[in-house]
Enzyme design. Structure first.
Site, PDB file in Angstrom:
ATOM      1  N   SER A 208       1.002  -1.139  -0.187  1.00 44.81           N
ATOM      2  CA  SER A 208      -0.399   0.353   0.331  1.00 44.81           C
ATOM      3  C   SER A 208       1.078   1.020  -0.149  1.00 44.81           C
ATOM      4  O   SER A 208       1.612   0.881  -1.337  1.00 44.81           O
ATOM      5  CB  SER A 208      -0.832  -0.212   1.016  1.00 44.81           C
ATOM      6  N   HIS A 415      -7.522  -5.334   0.385  1.00 39.52           N
ATOM      7  CA  HIS A 415      -6.562  -5.120   0.477  1.00 39.52           C
ATOM      8  C   HIS A 415      -5.556  -5.499   0.965  1.00 39.52           C
ATOM      9  O   HIS A 415      -4.823  -5.508   1.379  1.00 39.52           O
ATOM     10  CB  HIS A 415      -6.901  -3.435   0.437  1.00 39.52           C
TER      11      HIS A 415
END
Length: 439
Positions: A208, A415
């Site tokens: 990320s 995610h």
């Protein structure tokens, strides 16, 4: 019902701002001026609610309570490493702009690997998935010299500064985005690792924001490309106009000059997970059911979403004890800016300040063509709320040396699963090891 949810959320947002002394309210400035705009955002929230409902139906609360007595909740990074049979070291480094950072190390005789966490996370989050699945442990068992970085402000022991206090000098200390993390934090930590190990290059794994800051570093300070033998990007983020996180979309209008008003006039400089906005979102979106409240109270899931397919509910008490980590509002606003502009560009300080900093009223783009280090992009086409597939494709086209483009072969992979997923070792880390042997 969805319209009601989002409408109340926006009203709650306005109340937060009004209570903070900003009487203008959010809605007139945000671009969310019609029910249609609100409805578009509201469409995504039921996905979160549906996942929670499935957890409740599958005895999720019972599973959660089974993990409440896990002592890992109370252990810090070095204590976790020692508990699971690994040597542990703590290292300190000071950046060019005087921030003091802490790194953790599992020493090994092999090549150094540098691991960088994502937004709302810190280095310890790589460890909380457990002894047989955590990437640092897997790498250490393969003989690698493992280093875990902490971005400025993320953990309590990375909130030092030569001159400033994170608590007393809030406006000045927390005046950074992921630009500074890439421009100063990563170079300082990587140089330290190379000096300590007497090596010329590291293998890099980022998740990320750990990928965003890497792309900043290698485009703004291209000499660091030579110090990276391979970079593995887990859920890579540069462009964000196709991201799906409804909460991030909700705050995306608060970027640029408006974001600077929020920071400098209202005084919102850092994101405190325990704040009125989070309480509103938790109650309105997720209701009052105990399990729903537990999950929605964690910013990581509110921002990134989750899927029950890879969620180890029993391990959630350990995860919640360490996450979310601290961030500056400027980090979130910088991502919001990316959503609005469709570009990978420097922070928008407003026209006047931009002229002073960039000699342009608009922020310049990062030069991704300067990123020459070998890069592997690990993504999920559907399910990752933060790294949209079209955005990842756009990034791939901009990079000159993509050596692997790998979609995680699991429906519903999201995610946070790149760090906390039940099958992350099989689905993600085994391929990382293969790439490390090749490069």
């Amino acid at each position: 019902m969805a319209v009601t949810y989002i409408f109340i959320v926006v009203l709650g947002l306005q109340n937060v701002f009004i209570n903070s002394g900003y009487a203008f309210g959010l809605l007139p400035f945000s671009g969310l001026k019609t029910i249609g705009d609100l409805l578009q955002l509201a469409k995504e929230f039921p996905k979160l609610i549906d996942e929670i409902q499935q957890l409740i139906e599958h005895d999720g609360l019972k599973q959660y309570r089974l993990g409440e007595d896990n002592e890992d909740k109370y252990l810090n990074a070095t204590q976790l490493m020692h508990k699971y049979g690994h040597d542990a070291e703590i290292h300190h480094v000071t950046t060019e702009d005087k921030y003091k950072l802490t790194m953790y190390r599992i020493p090994g005789k092999g090549e150094p690997v540098f691991i960088m966490h994502g937004l709302l996370m810190s280095a310890v989050d790589w460890l909380t998935v457990g002894p047989h699945k955590a990437l640092p442990y897997i790498l250490a068992e393969q003989g690698y010299d493992v280093w875990m970085g902490n971005a400025r402000g993320s953990s309590v022991d990375s909130r030092g500064h030569v001159y400033l206090s994170a608590e007393d000098d809030v406006a000045r200390y927390w005046d950074f985005s992921w630009d500074e993390i890439g421009r100063y934090d990563l170079p300082a930590m990587i140089d330290y690792v190379l000096q300590e190990t007497n090596r010329t290059a590291v293998k890099y794994v980022g998740h990320s924001q750990g990928t965003t800051s890497f792309f900043v570093m290698c485009s703004e300070r291209p000499e660091y490309n030579e110090k990276i033998s391979i970079m593995v990007a887990l859920s890579p983020i540069a462009y964000m106009s196709h991201m799906e996180s409804p909460l991030t979309k909700l705050v995306s209008p608060a970027a640029g000059a408006f974001g600077e008003i929020i920071r400098n006039v209202i005084g919102f400089h850092r994101l405190n997970p325990q704040n009125p906005l989070i309480e509103i979102l938790t109650k309105i979106i997720c209701g009052t059911t105990e399990l729903a409240t537990l999950i929605c109270s964690n910013m990581n899931f509110l921002v990134s979403g989750f899927g029950i397919g890879q969620m180890n509910v029993t391990n959630l008490p350990v995860i919640f004890a360490h996450a979310p980590a601290g961030i500056a509002f400027k980090q979130l606003f910088h991502y919001a800016q990316e959503i609005n502009s469709g570009e990978f560009e420097k922070y928008d300080n407003g026209p006047i300040r931009n002229l002073q900093l960039y000699n342009s009223m608009k922020p310049p783009r990062y030069s991704l063509e300067k990123v020459s280090a070998p890069v592997a992009l690990f993504y999920k086409k559907k399910g990752d709320w933060f790294a949209g597939y079209k955005d990842v494709q756009k990034l791939r086209k901009k990079l000159s040396n993509v050596v692997d483009f790998y979609e995680i072969p699991f429906k519903g992979f999201c995610h946070t699963d790149f760090v906390w997923g039940k099958d992350v070792k099989e689905l993600v880390y085994k391929r990382v090891l293969k790439l490390f042997k090749k490069y």
